[in-house]
Write an enzyme that holds these catalytic residues in place. Structure first.
Site, PDB file in Angstrom:
ATOM      1  N   ARG A 125       0.844  -1.193   0.000  1.00 27.68           N
ATOM      2  CA  ARG A 125       0.000   0.000   0.000  1.00 27.68           C
ATOM      3  C   ARG A 125       0.877   1.240   0.000  1.00 27.68           C
ATOM      4  O   ARG A 125       2.010   1.205   0.454  1.00 27.68           O
ATOM      5  CB  ARG A 125      -0.872   0.026   1.251  1.00 27.68           C
ATOM      6  N   THR A 159      -4.174   3.256  -6.417  1.00 26.49           N
ATOM      7  CA  THR A 159      -3.261   2.745  -7.452  1.00 26.49           C
ATOM      8  C   THR A 159      -3.539   3.440  -8.781  1.00 26.49           C
ATOM      9  O   THR A 159      -2.615   3.831  -9.515  1.00 26.49           O
ATOM     10  CB  THR A 159      -3.497   1.230  -7.653  1.00 26.49           C
ATOM     11  N   ASP A 177     -13.926  -4.210  -2.526  1.00 26.16           N
ATOM     12  CA  ASP A 177     -15.116  -3.479  -2.054  1.00 26.16           C
ATOM     13  C   ASP A 177     -16.029  -3.072  -3.208  1.00 26.16           C
ATOM     14  O   ASP A 177     -17.116  -2.545  -2.978  1.00 26.16           O
ATOM     15  CB  ASP A 177     -14.689  -2.225  -1.277  1.00 26.16           C
ATOM     16  N   MET A 201     -16.092  -7.634   4.897  1.00 26.98           N
ATOM     17  CA  MET A 201     -15.319  -6.484   4.406  1.00 26.98           C
ATOM     18  C   MET A 201     -16.217  -5.490   3.670  1.00 26.98           C
ATOM     19  O   MET A 201     -17.249  -5.865   3.115  1.00 26.98           O
ATOM     20  CB  MET A 201     -14.206  -6.945   3.487  1.00 26.98           C
ATOM     21  N   GLY A 202     -15.777  -4.279   3.618  1.00 22.47           N
ATOM     22  CA  GLY A 202     -16.540  -3.204   2.966  1.00 22.47           C
ATOM     23  C   GLY A 202     -16.264  -1.936   3.746  1.00 22.47           C
ATOM     24  O   GLY A 202     -16.959  -1.613   4.704  1.00 22.47           O
ATOM     25  N   ARG A 203     -15.205  -1.267   3.346  1.00 21.21           N
ATOM     26  CA  ARG A 203     -14.737  -0.110   4.118  1.00 21.21           C
ATOM     27  C   ARG A 203     -15.739   1.039   4.067  1.00 21.21           C
ATOM     28  O   ARG A 203     -16.220   1.488   5.099  1.00 21.21           O
ATOM     29  CB  ARG A 203     -13.374   0.330   3.608  1.00 21.21           C
ATOM     30  N   ILE A 262     -10.472 -13.731   4.737  1.00 21.58           N
ATOM     31  CA  ILE A 262     -10.778 -14.957   3.988  1.00 21.58           C
ATOM     32  C   ILE A 262     -11.562 -14.667   2.710  1.00 21.58           C
ATOM     33  O   ILE A 262     -11.385 -15.344   1.701  1.00 21.58           O
ATOM     34  CB  ILE A 262     -11.579 -15.945   4.892  1.00 21.58           C
TER      35      ILE A 262
HETATM   36  O1  F6P Z   1      -9.070  -3.552  -0.374  1.00 18.98           O
HETATM   37  C1  F6P Z   1     -10.205  -3.231   0.354  1.00 18.98           C
HETATM   38  C2  F6P Z   1     -10.127  -3.826   1.761  1.00 18.98           C
HETATM   39  O2  F6P Z   1     -10.128  -5.247   1.702  1.00 18.98           O
HETATM   40  C3  F6P Z   1     -11.249  -3.329   2.634  1.00 18.98           C
HETATM   41  O3  F6P Z   1     -12.424  -4.062   2.557  1.00 18.98           O
HETATM   42  C4  F6P Z   1     -10.610  -3.431   3.985  1.00 18.98           C
HETATM   43  O4  F6P Z   1     -11.149  -2.467   4.841  1.00 18.98           O
HETATM   44  C5  F6P Z   1      -9.176  -3.123   3.722  1.00 18.98           C
HETATM   45  O5  F6P Z   1      -8.939  -3.404   2.369  1.00 18.98           O
HETATM   46  C6  F6P Z   1      -8.192  -3.893   4.563  1.00 18.98           C
HETATM   47  O6  F6P Z   1      -6.946  -3.314   4.376  1.00 18.98           O
HETATM   48  P1  F6P Z   1      -5.530  -4.032   4.623  1.00 18.98           P
HETATM   49  O7  F6P Z   1      -5.325  -4.945   3.477  1.00 18.98           O
HETATM   50  O8  F6P Z   1      -4.546  -2.915   4.573  1.00 18.98           O
HETATM   51  O9  F6P Z   1      -5.610  -4.719   5.938  1.00 18.98           O
END
Ligand code: F6P
Length: 440
Positions: free
Chosen positions: A154, A182, A210, A253-255, A363
């Site tokens: 990242r 990116t 996401d 997941m789903g920020r 997962i």
């Molecule tokens: O890429 C999106 C995501 O998977 C989100 O759903 C989640 O909040 C975040 O990335 C997790 O980030 P990292 O990979 O830095 O732990």
């Protein structure tokens, strides 16, 4: 730029080379036709939009159809390509890498393909990662595995240093597989390349678990993610029904966009509540979540709740703004918070409940791509390669309105895609769960 030019794709210059692809230019010979620059597709399919433009004597907004061009910009045998994968994992990254390498090598005869290790870090020599030579033999099996065999990271790197690395390695085209950050990064690389008057094409292949890249139908790997999540919901339902007043809470997941939670709930329709970042909800009050949950338990004696990780952030009183390396806000843990609040609420009311909290976490995003995503990944990869060979730059290869098109990176990164609470998709989720339009 006027609105009608919004979707124009930049090119590096005139396409002076004949494509090595033996395709057709006439219909009826059972051979695929080259795509012409004039082949366009409507951006907005509604009659209303179409009439709006036609009544003004203008063409409606159109997107560039993707695919192989008869004339191309690069001399394939003297072309060097590079591939970089950035950000969080997502099913199908390896399929895309494989597809790009195979298309470059077998369709066009590109012999030099470089894999950039660990995301944009790999373009910064100070990080000490070695570039990798790629060829069909190296990538032939990678689609069987989740993750990215090139490694990812990242965060941004100095654009000028990255362009230096591309120029030092005589790279002619860079394929960046990644999400919003990116894509903005590779666009900045494209701008620096243009400032230097260099001829390097930069191409984005949108990747986000996401599904929050704007304008495109869906990002690759997203379907696999909710495919992985749906049996978890099925089994969580078994846990919930296995106890009197059983409650299963599953955090997915789903920020900032709740597509995985909503799609998984639709795919496995045993879910009674879906809580997503796009919605505002409160716990207390006669229409609050806890009261509605209590009513549900009274009538059915169990409940399944799916919560997206970015949901309910407004419920945390003292939020600290902590960001990850990509600049995304790290959210408070809504899953654990809900579990505690639900437990405390029913304890206070002396109502016996059994709560099972399930967090599948990473997962859902590290599995290999399912068949449908694998098809999608290969096709995206091929379209990306055709666009790059034609000298197009600063674009993404993607699908809009179920057609493969090229869209400028600047257009898909203007904002993040979110679930439209007034849209038919979210309405379907509410029809499936039976939860009210608003909670609170
Ligand atoms: O890429 C999106 C995501 O998977 C989100 O759903 C989640 O909040 C975040 O990335 C997790 O980030 P990292 O990979 O830095 O732990």
């Amino acid at each position: 730029m006027s609105d009608k030019d919004r979707f124009l794709i930049e090119t590096l210059g005139a396409s002076n080379y004949e494509s090595p692809l033996k395709l057709s230019t006439t219909k009826g010979d059972h051979i695929f036709n080259f795509v012409k620059e004039s082949d366009k597709l409507l951006f907005d399919l509604s009659l209303e939009q179409c009439s709006y433009f036609l009544n003004k004597g203008q063409d409606p907004l159109c997107l560039e159809k993707s695919g192989p061009r008869k004339q191309i910009f690069f001399d394939a045998k003297n072309t060097t390509a590079a591939i970089v994968t950035c950000g969080g994992l997502c099913p199908g990254i390896n399929n895309v890498i494989r597809g790009v390498v195979m298309a470059l090598h077998y369709f066009y005869g590109v012999k030099r393909i470089i894999g950039v290790p660990y995301g944009y870090e790999g373009l910064n020599p100070a990080k000490g990662h070695e570039l990798i030579d790629l060829n069909p033999e190296k990538v032939k099996d990678v689609h069987q595995f989740g993750g990215t065999f090139l490694g990812s990271s990242r965060g941004a790197q100095d654009v000028s240093i990255m362009v230096d690395t591309l120029q030092e390695n005589k790279v002619d085209m860079l394929f960046a597989i990644g999400g919003d950050g990116t894509l903005k990064g590779v666009n900045a690389i494209g701008e620096e390349i243009a400032r230097r008057n260099a001829k390097i094409s930069v191409v984005g292949i949108p990747k986000t678990i996401d599904n929050d890249i704007d304008l495109i139908d869906e990002s690759f790997g997203f379907e696999t993610a909710f495919d992985v999540a749906s049996p978890i919901l099925r089994d969580a339902h078994n846990e919930a029904t296995g106890a009197y007043n059983g409650i299963s809470i599953i955090k997915l997941m789903g920020r900032d966009s709740g597509f995985i939670a909503a799609s998984a709930a639709l795919a496995m329709p045993v879910v009674n509540f879906v809580l997503i970042p796009e919605m505002d909800f409160s716990l207390e009050g006669e229409n609050g979540f806890l009261t509605i949950l209590e009513e549900r338990l009274k009538s059915k004696k169990h409940a399944v709740i799916v919560v997206a990780e970015g949901a309910g952030q407004q419920l945390f009183e003292h939020r600290q703004v902590v960001k990850d390396a990509s600049g995304n806000i790290k959210h408070e843990d809504i899953g654990i918070f809900l579990k505690e609040q639900i437990g405390a609420y029913f304890k206070e009311k002396n109502v016996p409940v059994t709560i099972k909290y399930i967090d599948p976490s990473y997962i859902v995003r590290c599995a290999p791509a399912n068949s449908s995503d694998s098809v999608y990944c290969s096709r995206l990869a091929y379209h990306a390669v055709h666009g790059a060979m034609a000298g197009k730059t600063k674009f993404v290869a993607c699908k809009v309105n179920n057609h493969y098109v090229y869209v400028p990176i600047s257009e898909v990164t203007k904002k993040r895609k979110k679930i439209d609470l007034e849209g038919e998709f979210w309405f379907s989720v509410l029809q499936s769960t039976g939860q009210p339009f608003s909670l609170g």
